[in-house]
Design a protein around this motif. Structure first.
Motif, PDB file in Angstrom:
ATOM      1  N   SER A 246       6.447 -50.750   8.556  1.00 16.09           N
ATOM      2  CA  SER A 246       6.459 -51.997   9.036  1.00 16.09           C
ATOM      3  C   SER A 246       5.129 -53.619   8.922  1.00 16.09           C
ATOM      4  O   SER A 246       4.693 -54.265   8.794  1.00 16.09           O
ATOM      5  CB  SER A 246       7.217 -52.635  10.165  1.00 16.09           C
ATOM      6  OG  SER A 246       6.327 -51.695  11.109  1.00 16.09           O
TER       7      SER A 246
ATOM      8  N   GLN B 162      19.550 -52.798  19.775  1.00 12.32           N
ATOM      9  CA  GLN B 162      18.410 -52.792  19.577  1.00 12.32           C
ATOM     10  C   GLN B 162      17.529 -51.294  20.501  1.00 12.32           C
ATOM     11  O   GLN B 162      17.896 -51.526  21.600  1.00 12.32           O
ATOM     12  CB  GLN B 162      17.309 -53.458  20.310  1.00 12.32           C
ATOM     13  CG  GLN B 162      15.851 -53.351  19.518  1.00 12.32           C
ATOM     14  CD  GLN B 162      14.706 -54.337  20.289  1.00 12.32           C
ATOM     15  OE1 GLN B 162      14.676 -54.761  21.653  1.00 12.32           O
ATOM     16  NE2 GLN B 162      13.734 -54.665  18.949  1.00 12.32           N
TER      17      GLN B 162
ATOM     18  N   HIS C  61      18.944 -50.992  15.594  1.00 13.68           N
ATOM     19  CA  HIS C  61      17.530 -51.050  14.887  1.00 13.68           C
ATOM     20  C   HIS C  61      16.675 -50.238  15.944  1.00 13.68           C
ATOM     21  O   HIS C  61      16.620 -51.083  17.044  1.00 13.68           O
ATOM     22  CB  HIS C  61      17.506 -52.532  14.663  1.00 13.68           C
ATOM     23  CG  HIS C  61      18.299 -53.690  13.946  1.00 13.68           C
ATOM     24  ND1 HIS C  61      18.034 -53.629  12.527  1.00 13.68           N
ATOM     25  CD2 HIS C  61      19.133 -54.487  14.550  1.00 13.68           C
ATOM     26  CE1 HIS C  61      18.997 -54.501  12.104  1.00 13.68           C
ATOM     27  NE2 HIS C  61      19.751 -55.301  13.780  1.00 13.68           N
TER      28      HIS C  61
ATOM     29  N   ILE D 148      12.816 -48.967  17.032  1.00 16.23           N
ATOM     30  CA  ILE D 148      11.486 -49.340  16.833  1.00 16.23           C
ATOM     31  C   ILE D 148      10.927 -48.203  17.878  1.00 16.23           C
ATOM     32  O   ILE D 148      11.452 -48.165  19.224  1.00 16.23           O
ATOM     33  CB  ILE D 148      11.129 -50.589  17.056  1.00 16.23           C
ATOM     34  CG1 ILE D 148      10.409 -51.395  17.524  1.00 16.23           C
ATOM     35  CG2 ILE D 148      12.749 -51.377  18.487  1.00 16.23           C
ATOM     36  CD1 ILE D 148      10.042 -52.865  17.349  1.00 16.23           C
TER      37      ILE D 148
ATOM     38  N   VAL E  35       3.748 -49.468  14.854  1.00 21.80           N
ATOM     39  CA  VAL E  35       5.160 -49.167  15.476  1.00 21.80           C
ATOM     40  C   VAL E  35       6.344 -49.010  13.750  1.00 21.80           C
ATOM     41  O   VAL E  35       5.940 -49.348  12.545  1.00 21.80           O
ATOM     42  CB  VAL E  35       5.257 -50.641  15.233  1.00 21.80           C
ATOM     43  CG1 VAL E  35       7.025 -50.935  15.839  1.00 21.80           C
ATOM     44  CG2 VAL E  35       4.529 -51.225  16.618  1.00 21.80           C
TER      45      VAL E  35
ATOM     46  N   GLU F  58       9.694 -48.740  12.088  1.00 24.18           N
ATOM     47  CA  GLU F  58      10.921 -49.030  12.183  1.00 24.18           C
ATOM     48  C   GLU F  58      11.877 -49.043  10.803  1.00 24.18           C
ATOM     49  O   GLU F  58      11.340 -48.226  10.357  1.00 24.18           O
ATOM     50  CB  GLU F  58      10.570 -50.765  12.479  1.00 24.18           C
ATOM     51  CG  GLU F  58      10.310 -51.288  13.569  1.00 24.18           C
ATOM     52  CD  GLU F  58      10.492 -52.727  13.259  1.00 24.18           C
ATOM     53  OE1 GLU F  58      10.281 -53.838  13.598  1.00 24.18           O
ATOM     54  OE2 GLU F  58       9.406 -53.067  12.408  1.00 24.18           O
TER      55      GLU F  58
END
Ligand code: CUA
Length: 162
Positions: free
Chosen positions: A39, A68, A96, A98, A124, A126
């Motif tokens: 990302s 999330q 999603h 993360i 990070v 994702e």
């Protein structure tokens, strides 16, 4: 130097394939802007525990059947926001994900799905996963990270209703 006819054909074929391959990769990288999956977001691994969203790992509803899932990893565990390391996700939900790591490189694989990432300190990672089928899925580390590597896992439970 004498080259056999078939050798010439093979050489031309080989060199053309190489050039074609490099042109395709070049167009993808420089014109279309494709790059390895990342990302591009960074986070300080020293303060990640107090940095949003990693200060609150776990599943959060963000829309209509949309969630999330924030995961913070460290040697040798997945912090998914629950004591028993089980995350319950409603069937059909779009999640999603993360995630990042506090210390060394860890893997993030939800066995039986396409969710498979490498977690690097400072970065990070994702991905988005739709859980269409009910069942239990193992979230595991697939990068050797030390003596407790084999102990590093959690569970995703896809249920009809939460
Ligand atoms: Cu973490 Cu292997």
């Amino acid at each position: 130097m004498h080259l056999h006819k078939y050798e010439k054909i093979w050489l031309v074929f080989g060199i053309s394939s190489l050039v074609l391959f490099l042109v395709i990769v070049g167009i993808n990288a420089f014109v279309s802007g494709h790059h390895p999956p990342s990302s591009g977001k960074i986070v300080d691994p020293k303060t990640v525990e107090t940095t949003t969203p990693f200060d609150e790992p776990g599943l959060k509803k963000i829309g209509d059947n949309e969630y999330q899932l924030v995961v913070l990893t460290s040697a040798f565990s997945f912090d998914v926001g629950t004591q028993d390391k089980v995350v319950e996700i409603p069937k059909g939900a779009t999640v999603h994900i993360i995630a990042t790591t506090k210390d060394v490189v860890h893997g993030f694989e939800i066995a039986g799905t396409n969710a498979n990432m490498m977690l690097e300190p400072g970065h990070v990672s994702e991905t988005t996963q739709v859980f269409r089928n009910e069942g239990e899925f193992t979230l595991l580390c697939n990068e050797y990270c030390g003596g407790g590597h084999h102990l590093m896992h959690a569970k995703i439970k896809v249920v009809d209703h939460v």
